[in-house]
Design a protein around this motif. Structure first.
Motif, PDB file in Angstrom:
ATOM      1  N   ASP A   1      39.310  25.857   4.196  1.00  0.00           N
ATOM      2  CA  ASP A   1      39.655  24.953   5.292  1.00  0.00           C
ATOM      3  C   ASP A   1      38.658  25.044   6.452  1.00  0.00           C
ATOM      4  OD1 ASP A   1      41.797  24.463   3.693  1.00  0.00           O
ATOM      5  OD2 ASP A   1      43.328  25.170   5.089  1.00  0.00           O
ATOM      6  N   ARG A   2      38.348  26.258   6.884  1.00  0.00           N
ATOM      7  CA  ARG A   2      37.462  26.401   8.049  1.00  0.00           C
ATOM      8  C   ARG A   2      36.064  25.900   7.727  1.00  0.00           C
ATOM      9  NH1 ARG A   2      37.095  29.159  12.955  1.00  0.00           N
ATOM     10  NH2 ARG A   2      35.161  28.418  13.926  1.00  0.00           N
ATOM     11  N   ALA A   3      35.586  26.144   6.524  1.00  0.00           N
ATOM     12  CA  ALA A   3      34.258  25.680   6.134  1.00  0.00           C
ATOM     13  C   ALA A   3      34.206  24.155   6.117  1.00  0.00           C
ATOM     14  CB  ALA A   3      33.881  26.246   4.770  1.00  0.00           C
ATOM     15  N   ILE A   4      35.297  23.525   5.657  1.00  0.00           N
ATOM     16  CA  ILE A   4      35.354  22.060   5.654  1.00  0.00           C
ATOM     17  C   ILE A   4      35.326  21.536   7.081  1.00  0.00           C
ATOM     18  CG2 ILE A   4      36.794  20.078   5.053  1.00  0.00           C
ATOM     19  CD1 ILE A   4      37.810  21.754   2.645  1.00  0.00           C
ATOM     20  N   ALA A   5      36.102  22.174   7.978  1.00  0.00           N
ATOM     21  CA  ALA A   5      36.145  21.745   9.375  1.00  0.00           C
ATOM     22  C   ALA A   5      34.797  21.918  10.063  1.00  0.00           C
ATOM     23  CB  ALA A   5      37.221  22.530  10.120  1.00  0.00           C
TER      24      ALA A   5
ATOM     25  N   LYS B   1      43.896  45.365  -2.468  1.00  0.00           N
ATOM     26  CA  LYS B   1      44.001  45.746  -1.058  1.00  0.00           C
ATOM     27  C   LYS B   1      43.512  44.623  -0.155  1.00  0.00           C
ATOM     28  CE  LYS B   1      45.528  49.980  -1.672  1.00  0.00           C
ATOM     29  NZ  LYS B   1      46.884  50.386  -1.231  1.00  0.00           N
ATOM     30  N   ILE B   2      42.411  43.961  -0.570  1.00  0.00           N
ATOM     31  CA  ILE B   2      41.904  42.844   0.230  1.00  0.00           C
ATOM     32  C   ILE B   2      42.904  41.696   0.215  1.00  0.00           C
ATOM     33  CG2 ILE B   2      40.093  41.083   0.343  1.00  0.00           C
ATOM     34  CD1 ILE B   2      38.117  43.194  -0.588  1.00  0.00           C
ATOM     35  N   LEU B   3      43.494  41.432  -0.946  1.00  0.00           N
ATOM     36  CA  LEU B   3      44.488  40.367  -1.056  1.00  0.00           C
ATOM     37  C   LEU B   3      45.703  40.662  -0.178  1.00  0.00           C
ATOM     38  CD1 LEU B   3      45.360  37.742  -2.453  1.00  0.00           C
ATOM     39  CD2 LEU B   3      46.320  39.129  -4.297  1.00  0.00           C
ATOM     40  N   GLY B   4      46.057  41.912  -0.041  1.00  0.00           N
ATOM     41  CA  GLY B   4      47.223  42.295   0.757  1.00  0.00           C
ATOM     42  C   GLY B   4      46.947  42.424   2.237  1.00  0.00           C
ATOM     43  N   THR B   5      45.730  42.107   2.670  1.00  0.00           N
ATOM     44  CA  THR B   5      45.367  42.194   4.081  1.00  0.00           C
ATOM     45  C   THR B   5      45.468  40.816   4.731  1.00  0.00           C
ATOM     46  OG1 THR B   5      43.832  44.015   3.622  1.00  0.00           O
ATOM     47  CG2 THR B   5      43.523  42.828   5.691  1.00  0.00           C
ATOM     48  N   ILE B   6      46.103  40.748   5.902  1.00  0.00           N
ATOM     49  CA  ILE B   6      46.239  39.472   6.603  1.00  0.00           C
ATOM     50  C   ILE B   6      44.887  39.074   7.188  1.00  0.00           C
ATOM     51  CG2 ILE B   6      47.330  38.268   8.534  1.00  0.00           C
ATOM     52  CD1 ILE B   6      49.730  40.143   8.195  1.00  0.00           C
ATOM     53  N   HIS B   7      44.450  37.856   6.879  1.00  0.00           N
ATOM     54  CA  HIS B   7      43.219  37.285   7.432  1.00  0.00           C
ATOM     55  C   HIS B   7      43.586  36.115   8.336  1.00  0.00           C
ATOM     56  CE1 HIS B   7      41.713  39.574   4.015  1.00  0.00           C
ATOM     57  NE2 HIS B   7      40.479  39.384   4.414  1.00  0.00           N
ATOM     58  N   THR B   8      42.998  36.097   9.507  1.00  0.00           N
ATOM     59  CA  THR B   8      43.322  35.047  10.480  1.00  0.00           C
ATOM     60  C   THR B   8      42.998  33.662   9.919  1.00  0.00           C
ATOM     61  OG1 THR B   8      42.725  36.596  12.242  1.00  0.00           O
ATOM     62  CG2 THR B   8      42.928  34.270  12.850  1.00  0.00           C
ATOM     63  N   TYR B   9      43.921  32.731  10.172  1.00  0.00           N
ATOM     64  CA  TYR B   9      43.696  31.336   9.766  1.00  0.00           C
ATOM     65  C   TYR B   9      43.358  30.506  10.998  1.00  0.00           C
ATOM     66  CZ  TYR B   9      44.405  26.632   7.986  1.00  0.00           C
ATOM     67  OH  TYR B   9      44.211  25.315   7.635  1.00  0.00           O
TER      68      TYR B   9
END
Length: 716
Positions: A620-624, A672-680
Motif C-alpha cells: 500500500d505505501r509503495a503504491i501511494a 518472529k518477524i510475522l508476529g511483530t507489529i509493523h506500522t501501517y
C-alpha cells in the motif's frame, strides 16, 4: 542406494548383536570365566586366534558396540602387554577409521548442506588445527570414542590424518587397559582401572597439546621478534595509522577504556568514505534523484518540468554536505575524546616504533605496545594504453575535478559495472550527461542474482545510460582535442568518443609507504591477517579496507572493535572476528540491499534453500508513494523459517534490510518477524508480508482441511 545398503547393514549387525544376546559375552565376569578356554585356544592356534581377535575388535569398534574396554583387557590377558598393545592399537585405530568413514559417507553431505553456514567456523578450525583437537580428545578417555568417530566424520579432517592421530592419541589409554588385562584374573571391577589419579593423568595428557601449542606460539613469536630490540618502556598503548572508519573507531574505543592512543592521518580526517566515497556520492545521488522526480512530476498529478540547475552549485552542495558531516570525524572532536591526533605520514620502524613525518615539518618517534594499520584503499586504475594521455577521474578525484564545471560532462564513459560505477553512471545520466557504461563481465552487479542484475540494468537504461556488458576496454586514443576509448565485443572493436572518463573498476588496499616491506609483513591483495586481525607480528594489527575481506565502511567499523580489544587486552583474551552476518547496499534507484546468501551463492556452495518472494508492487505505501516496484526475496532452510539470506530491491531497501540483519544475527526466524507489529502504512510492512508468504506456503494443509470439516459440522 549405496548409502541405504550400508546403513541397513550396520543396523542389521547392531540389532543382531543385541537380539542374539551377544552382549552378555562382553562383560568382565564372562571373560574371566572363559579365560582358561581362551588361553587354550590361543596356545593351539596362536596366529588364527590373533587374527580372529583382531577382526572381532575391528568389527566391534567400527559398529561402536559396547565392550571395547573388555576386549582390550582380554587382549592383555591373552597376548601380554606387548602383543596385546600391538593388536589393540592397530585394531582400534582401523575400526575407528571405518566408523569415521561411515559417518562421513552417510551423514556429512546432508549435515554440511543443512548447517554449512553455522559450521563454517568449526570447519575452518578443523582444517587448521584438526589434528591437535583430535589428539586432545584421544588422550582423554572420558570422551566416548564412538562419539569422536561420529562427529569427526562430519568435519573436513583428512582420513589419513584421522588414522595416525587416532593411533598415536589412543596409545596411552591402550597401554593402561592392556596392562590391567595382564592381571585380568585378579580384577574385581572396571572402576579399579581408572582411579581418580589415572583419570587426572589422562586429563593432564589431554591438556598437554594445548600447552605445547602455546609453547610453539611463544617460540614462534620469539623468532619473529628476534632481530628487533624491544623497548623497556612505551610512550603509548596504541598507535593507529589512518583516520578512516576503522582507524577512528579503533582510536575511540582505546580512548574510551583510558588507553593512551595516538591516531595518525596524512590527508583528511574521515578517510575515503567521508571525503570521496559514501558521503559525496549519496549527496550527488539525492540531487540527481530530485531532478528525475521533477521530470516525472506528472506521475504525482503535478506538471512535469525540466529542472534548471547549475552543476557547479550541485557540486558545491556536495562539498557542503562533506563539511557539515566532517566535524563528526574532526581533529577537535577526537582530541576531546582523549585521542592524540597527529597529522603526518607514519612509517613503522620496528614492531614497537612508529616514526611520523609531520605535515607541518619535523618528525616524531613514538614507541607503543601495539599498532593498528587502518590505511584504507584507493581506486584501482587499469593499465590501459593511452589512459594517461586522454586523462581520467576516479571516485576519489572527480569531486574536485568537476567542482568548477558549470555543466556535467556532455559525454561520460564509466569503466566498471560494480556498485560504484552503477551509482555514478545513473546519477550523471540523470543530471544530463550522455553516459556509456563499459563492463567486461557478462552483466553488471555480478555478485547479485541474475534477476537483480537485469532489473538494475533496465533501471539504468531508463535513465539514459548505455550499458555495454561483455565489452573489454583495450586502449584509449586521442585525435587532437577528441578523446576515444576502444572496446572489444564478440571479436569486434568499437570506438567511443567521450569528454570525461571515470575509472570505477574497484579499489585496492594501500600497502606501500608505511614500512610493511621493511618489517617483512606479508601482503597479497591486502595485508595478511589471521582471525584475530594480527599480522606476522602479534602486536601489529590491520583493520578495514587494508585488511579485507570486505570493503565497506560498516565492516571497517566492525573490525575496529576486534582490533582495538585484541590489541589492548589480547594478553588475557582474544576475539575472532565474526563475519557471519554482513549486509551491504547499492544506492541506485531502486536500491539493492543484501545480507547473507543469495541464490547464486547458495548454488555455488551446494546449500539447499527455499525461496520466498514478496512483490513490493502490492504494498500500500509503495503504491501511494509511486514506488511500487521491486521485491523482498528471502532464502530459508528447507521446511524451516531460519533465514539464510535476504535480497531487497526497492525504495529504501538499505533501510528495510536492517530488520533481517537483526533477525539473522540473533537467530530469529520469519515467524518472529510475522508476529511483530509493523506500522501501517510503511515500506517496512514488506518484510512482514514476505514472512506471511512463507507462512502461507508452509501452512498445515491437512490440519486446515480438518478445520474446514469441523466448521462445516458446526454450521449444522
Amino acid at each position: 542406494m549405496k548409502r541405504t545398503l550400508i546403513l541397513a547393514t550396520v543396523v542389521l549387525l547392531v540389532v543382531a548383536y543385541f537380539g542374539l544376546g551377544l552382549d552378555r559375552y562382553l562383560t568382565l565376569a564372562a571373560v574371566q570365566d572363559r579365560l582358561v578356554d581362551f588361553e587354550a585356544l590361543r596356545q593351539a592356534s596362536p596366529i588364527a586366534t590373533a587374527l580372529g581377535f583382531f577382526s572381532l575388535y575391528v568389527l566391534a569398534t567400527a559398529l561402536s558396540l559396547p565392550g571395547a574396554v573388555i576386549l582390550t583387557l582380554a587382549a592383555g590377558a591373552l597376548f601380554g602387554l606387548a602383543g596385546g598393545t600391538l593388536i589393540v592399537s592397530f585394531a582400534s585405530s582401523l575400526g575407528a577409521t571405518l566408523a569415521f568413514l561411515a559417518s562421513r559417507y552417510l551423514l556429512r553431505d546432508s549435515v554440511q548442506a543443512r548447517f554449512g553456514d553455522r559450521l563454517k567456523a568449526i570447519n575452518d578450525g578443523m582444517t587448521k588445527d584438526g589434528a591437535l583437537y583430535l589428539f586432545t580428545l584421544r588422550l582423554i578417555p572420558v570422551f566416548p570414542f564412538f562419539l569422536v568417530n561420529l562427529l569427526m566424520g562430519l568435519t573436513p579432517i583428512r582420513t589419513d590424518t584421522y588414522y595416525w592421530v587416532s593411533q598415536l592419541g589412543m596409545l596411552a589409554g591402550t597401554l593402561v587397559y592392556v596392562n590391567a588385562g595382564t592381571q585380568l584374573a585378579q580384577l574385581s571391577s572396571l572402576s579399579g582401572i581408572l582411579s581418580p589419579g589415572v583419570l587426572m593423568s589422562f586429563v593432564l595428557l589431554g591438556v598437554f597439546p594445548m600447552i605445547a601449542k602455546a609453547a610453539l606460539g611463544f617460540l614462534q613469536r620469539r623468532r619473529v621478534y628476534a632481530r628487533w630490540q624491544r623497548p623497556k618502556t612505551f610512550d603509548r598503548n596504541l598507535v593507529v595509522i589512518g583516520a578512516g572508519a576503522a582507524g577512528l573507531v579503533t582510536s575511540y574505543i582505546a580512548a574510551a577504556v583510558k588507553a593512551k592512543v595516538t591516531l595518525i592521518e596524512a590527508h583528511k580526517m574521515g578517510g575515503d568514505c567521508l571525503n570521496f566515497g559514501c558521503v559525496p556520492s549519496k549527496a550527488l545521488i539525492k540531487s540527481a534523484k530530485l531532478a528525475t522526480q521533477m521530470r516525472r512530476a506528472d506521475h504525482y498529478g503535478l506538471e512535469a518540468a525540466t529542472p534548471a540547475f547549475s552543476f557547479r552549485q550541485v557540486m558545491a552542495r556536495v562539498h557542503q554536505v562533506i563539511s557539515e558531516i566532517a566535524h563528526h570525524d574532526s581533529v577537535e572532536r577526537y582530541t576531546g575524546l582523549g585521542v592524540e591526533v597527529l597529522q603526518g605520514r607514519a612509517r613503522i620502524v620496528d614492531p614497537w616504533t612508529v616514526e611520523v613525518t609531520l605535515n607541518d615539518g619535523g618528525t616524531q618517534r613514538l614507541t607503543t605496545r601495539s599498532i593498528v594499520i587502518a590505511a584504507g584503499a584507493r581506486p584501482f586504475v587499469p593499465p590501459l594504453p593511452g589512459l594517461d594521455d586522454v586523462g581520467y577521474v576516479t571516485s576519489d578525484t572527480l569531486w574536485d575535478e568537476f567542482a568548477q564545471m558549470d555543466a556535467p560532462p556532455a559525454r561520460l564513459v564509466v569503466l566498471g559495472g560494480g556498485p560504484i560505477g552503477c551509482e555514478l553512471a545513473q546519477s550523471f545520466a540523470r543530471l544530463g550527461s550522455q553516459v556509456t557504461q563499459v563492463e567486461m563481465a557478462p552483466r553488471i552487479m555480478i555478485r547479485e542474482d541474475q534477476e537483480v542484475s537485469d532489473l538494475a540494468r533496465d533501471s539504468l537504461q531508463r535513465d539514459g545510460v548505455a550499458v555495454l556488458t561483455a565489452h573489454k576496454a583495450l586502449r584509449c586514443e586521442r585525435e587532437g582535442d577528441r578523446k576515444f576509448i576502444v572496446v572489444e565485443h564478440q571479436g569486434q572493436e568499437k570506438r567511443i568518443e567521450f569528454d570525461a572518463l571515470l575509472c570505477a573498476v574497484g579499489r585496492v588496499a594501500r600497502l606501500q609507504g608505511y614500512g610493511l616491506e621493511e618489517l617483512g609483513i606479508p601482503t597479497q591483495r591486502t595485508v595478511v591477517v589471521n582471525e584475530y586481525l594480527e599480522t606476522l607480528y602479534p602486536n601489529i594489527f590491520a583493520a578495514g579496507d587494508v585488511a579485507g575481506p570486505f570493503q565497506f565502511t560498516h565492516t571497517a567499523g566492525h573490525q575496529a572493535w576486534y582490533a582495538a580489544v585484541n590489541a589492548l587486552f589480547g594478553s588475557f583474551k582474544k576475539f575472532k572476528v565474526d563475519y557471519s552476518v554482513i549486509p551491504w547496499a547499492t544506492f541506485i534507484e531502486p536500491e539493492v540491499a543484501r545480507v547473507g546468501l543469495n541464490e547464486q551463492d547458495a548454488k555455488e556452495k551446494n546449500i539447499p534453500y527455499e525461496v520466498t518472494k514478496y512483490g513490493i508492487d502490492d504494498l500500500d505505501r509503495a503504491i501511494a508513494d509511486g514506488s511500487a516496484h521491486g521485491f523482498v526475496k528471502v532464502l530459508t532452510v528447507p521446511g524451516k523459517d531460519r533465514i539464510l539470506g535476504v535480497t531487497i530491491l526497492g525504495e529504501h531497501a538499505g533501510d528495510l534490510l536492517a530488520e533481517f540483519v537483526l533477525a539473522m544475527k540473533h537467530g530469529l526466524g520469519l515467524n518472529k518477524i510475522l508476529g511483530t507489529i509493523h506500522t501501517y502504512p510503511t515500506l517496512a510492512e514488506a518484510n512482514k508480508y514476505a514472512a506471511g508468504e512463507w507462512k502461507r506456503a508452509h501452512a498445515p494443509q491437512r490440519v486446515l482441511a480438518w478445520l474446514g470439516r469441523y466448521h462445516a459440522w458446526r454450521r449444522g
